[in-house]
Design a protein around this motif. Structure first.
Motif, mmCIF file in Angstrom:
data_model
loop_
_atom_site.group_PDB
_atom_site.id
_atom_site.type_symbol
_atom_site.label_atom_id
_atom_site.label_comp_id
_atom_site.label_asym_id
_atom_site.label_seq_id
_atom_site.Cartn_x
_atom_site.Cartn_y
_atom_site.Cartn_z
ATOM 1 N N UNK A 101 -3.955 -3.007 -12.076
ATOM 2 C CA UNK A 101 -3.095 -3.919 -11.304
ATOM 3 C C UNK A 101 -3.839 -5.188 -10.911
ATOM 4 N N UNK A 102 -5.131 -5.062 -10.615
ATOM 5 C CA UNK A 102 -5.915 -6.221 -10.198
ATOM 6 C C UNK A 102 -6.339 -7.066 -11.392
ATOM 7 N N UNK A 103 -6.786 -6.406 -12.448
ATOM 8 C CA UNK A 103 -7.296 -7.136 -13.609
ATOM 9 C C UNK A 103 -6.199 -7.887 -14.346
ATOM 10 N N UNK A 104 -4.971 -7.392 -14.276
ATOM 11 C CA UNK A 104 -3.875 -8.122 -14.916
ATOM 12 C C UNK A 104 -3.711 -9.503 -14.284
ATOM 13 N N UNK A 105 -3.706 -9.547 -12.958
ATOM 14 C CA UNK A 105 -3.533 -10.823 -12.254
ATOM 15 C C UNK A 105 -4.699 -11.755 -12.543
ATOM 16 N N UNK A 106 -5.928 -11.205 -12.553
ATOM 17 C CA UNK A 106 -7.105 -12.008 -12.862
ATOM 18 C C UNK A 106 -7.014 -12.571 -14.282
ATOM 19 N N UNK A 107 -6.587 -11.749 -15.230
ATOM 20 C CA UNK A 107 -6.488 -12.173 -16.629
ATOM 21 C C UNK A 107 -5.470 -13.297 -16.796
ATOM 22 N N UNK A 110 4.940 -8.768 -10.285
ATOM 23 C CA UNK A 110 5.826 -7.615 -10.419
ATOM 24 C C UNK A 110 5.231 -6.537 -11.310
ATOM 25 N N UNK A 111 4.672 -6.942 -12.468
ATOM 26 C CA UNK A 111 4.026 -5.968 -13.360
ATOM 27 C C UNK A 111 2.800 -5.363 -12.689
ATOM 28 N N UNK A 112 2.062 -6.215 -11.961
ATOM 29 C CA UNK A 112 0.884 -5.726 -11.248
ATOM 30 C C UNK A 112 1.237 -4.631 -10.246
ATOM 31 N N UNK A 113 2.359 -4.798 -9.561
ATOM 32 C CA UNK A 113 2.769 -3.801 -8.570
ATOM 33 C C UNK A 113 3.190 -2.477 -9.215
ATOM 34 N N UNK A 114 3.543 -2.532 -10.509
ATOM 35 C CA UNK A 114 3.969 -1.315 -11.205
ATOM 36 C C UNK A 114 2.826 -0.602 -11.910
ATOM 37 N N UNK A 115 1.717 -1.308 -12.110
ATOM 38 C CA UNK A 115 0.598 -0.731 -12.845
ATOM 39 C C UNK A 115 -0.222 0.217 -11.972
ATOM 40 N N UNK A 116 -0.950 1.164 -12.598
ATOM 41 C CA UNK A 116 -1.813 2.079 -11.833
ATOM 42 C C UNK A 116 -3.070 1.379 -11.346
ATOM 43 N N UNK A 136 0.822 -1.216 0.000
ATOM 44 C CA UNK A 136 0.000 0.000 0.000
ATOM 45 C C UNK A 136 0.854 1.264 0.000
ATOM 46 N N UNK A 137 2.104 1.148 0.445
ATOM 47 C CA UNK A 137 2.995 2.312 0.460
ATOM 48 C C UNK A 137 3.612 2.594 -0.908
ATOM 49 N N UNK A 138 3.674 1.567 -1.763
ATOM 50 C CA UNK A 138 4.437 1.734 -3.000
ATOM 51 C C UNK A 138 3.680 1.337 -4.261
ATOM 52 N N UNK A 139 2.488 0.742 -4.130
ATOM 53 C CA UNK A 139 1.759 0.266 -5.307
ATOM 54 C C UNK A 139 0.294 0.704 -5.231
ATOM 55 N N UNK A 140 -0.474 0.259 -6.228
ATOM 56 C CA UNK A 140 -1.897 0.604 -6.273
ATOM 57 C C UNK A 140 -2.752 -0.317 -5.413
#
Length: 416
Positions: free
Chosen positions: A196-202, A186-192, A132-136
């Motif tokens: 970030x959530x939908x990438x992991x679900x996909x 890792x990509x999820x943590x960098x996305x806005x 929560x301090x560094x990602x969405x």
């Protein structure tokens, strides 16, 4: 099929008995106290670091935090392999069961998921405040993160289960799964936000569809029995190696290693002490991996914790716990050679094992004391209170050697 069900229950009961036996040996009173202390220390240290990070600029800590979280998740995700419960004799007299082995191995895969699911869920909850301090990712998405991480682990285990029906050159391994998981997270943590959530679900959905297709294809594939046997042998080997860190495992023969770089210490101690028991104890504690591993692993473990000690007094307590944990695990060695036939055939009544054992154990604890002192100096720098810490460790060593060892010997050593 009934035979396979009976075999499954039999192997499961045997596995649970082994697990229960070694769990009681590992989580004894001493280790439970140490573990409770370590968990308390970890919670306190994590809270302190979280407060510090909250006061820092998020942009300056974003990448380091993401890398730390990914490293922790990678280690935990790696834990766990399918449990096959299959042995070499099964190949000859139960191979004709054919498709019956599918449900047999699938139940083992489900059983093997219990610990990984618990660990991955716990870690996801623990690292989310850092995210929560560094990602969405936000605190209200805790359940989503836990569920998605667990889904990835379930898909990984199921894909490893499907290896039982793949040719050797087409099998997948945990490293491939780990790479997909870490890359996705890792990509999820960098996305806005939202993405970030939908990438992991996909990605999880794509992997699920792929494994569904693989499952259909596996129905037409022959069983790779040899691969299953090899994987089960590797799983058992890893299991007993981990257990051997904390307890003696009869299935593993203790190994001996000379360690030439320690010959000077061994020879000097042997020459200065000169008695039979000292000769045996010195070589056992420096060359027998079953015993040398105990005090060495404790030393390394406590030294790592000392690097993160918040103050001198906490460091002092950590060091004392390390000495206690070392000595309570090594005291059975005092009686180890007393039942040896050569000791009975050629007794030396003038030698009491408590005296040489006290000397050798003191040397081991002083080696640990030296390492702890050096690490604490590095971690906390020089300060006046550090002398009190070092002195407290020395007093603890003196008390354990001079009072605890004779007490233990009076209680357990007179039976020989």
């Amino acid at each position: 099929m009934n035979n396979l069900n009976y075999l499954w229950k039999s192997r499961l009961n045997q596995f649970l008995k082994e697990l229960g036996k070694y769990s009681r040996l590992i989580f004894n009173d001493h280790f439970s106290i140490i573990l409770l202390f370590i968990l308390g220390f970890g919670a306190f240290y994590y809270r302190e670091q979280l407060l510090r990070l909250e006061a820092m600029d998020p942009s300056s800590i974003r990448l380091p935090l993401i890398l730390i979280v990914l490293g922790i998740q990678a280690v935990i995700f790696y834990v766990g392999r399918p449990i096959w419960f299959t042995q070499e004799p099964d190949k000859s007299y139960l191979f004709a069961r054919g498709k019956g082995w599918r449900s047999f191995w699938l139940k083992g895969t489900g059983l093997s998921l219990i610990l990984p699911i618990l660990l991955n869920s716990l870690v996801a909850v623990i690292v989310l405040p850092l995210l929560t301090l560094a990602t969405a990712w936000q605190v209200n998405q805790t359940v989503s993160l836990v569920v998605l991480v667990v889904i990835f682990k379930v898909l990984s285990q199921y894909d490893l289960y499907l290896n039982a029906f793949r040719q050797a050159d087409k099998q997948h391994n945990i490293w491939m799964h780990l790479g997909i998981f870490i890359l996705t997270m890792g990509i999820s943590y960098l996305l806005p936000n939202a993405w970030h959530l939908w990438l992991v679900v996909f990605v999880a959905l794509i992997l699920g569809i792929y494994l569904f297709i693989e499952t259909k294809a596996s129905q037409k594939q022959p069983i790779q029995f040899n691969e299953v046997l090899e994987n089960e042998a590797l799983r058992e080997s890893r299991f007993y190696k981990w257990i051997s860190i904390f307890a003696d495992v009869p299935k593993l023969k203790p190994s001996f290693k000379r360690r030439p770089y320690l010959d000077g210490i061994v020879q000097q101690l042997s020459h200065r002490l000169g008695d039979r028991y000292s000769f045996l104890y010195i070589r056992t504690l420096f060359r027998n991996n079953a015993y040398s591993g105990i005090w060495f692993r404790v030393m390394i473990f406590v030294a790592v914790l000392l690097l993160f000690a918040p103050n001198v007094w906490f460091a002092a307590l950590l060091g004392i716990i390390g000495f206690v944990l070392t000595i309570v695990q090594l005291v059975p060695l005092m009686n180890y050679y007393r039942g040896n036939p050569y000791q009975q055939l050629y007794p030396n009544r003038d030698i009491d094992p408590i005296k040489p054992f006290k000397t050798v154990i003191a040397v081991i604890l002083l080696i640990q004391w030296s390492v702890f002192t050096l690490v604490t100096l590095i971690a906390l720098s020089w300060q006046t209170d550090l002398l009190l810490c070092i002195g407290a460790w020395f007093i603890a060593i003196f008390a354990l050697v001079q009072f605890y060892l004779p007490f233990w010997y009076r209680k357990h050593g007179q039976a020989y």
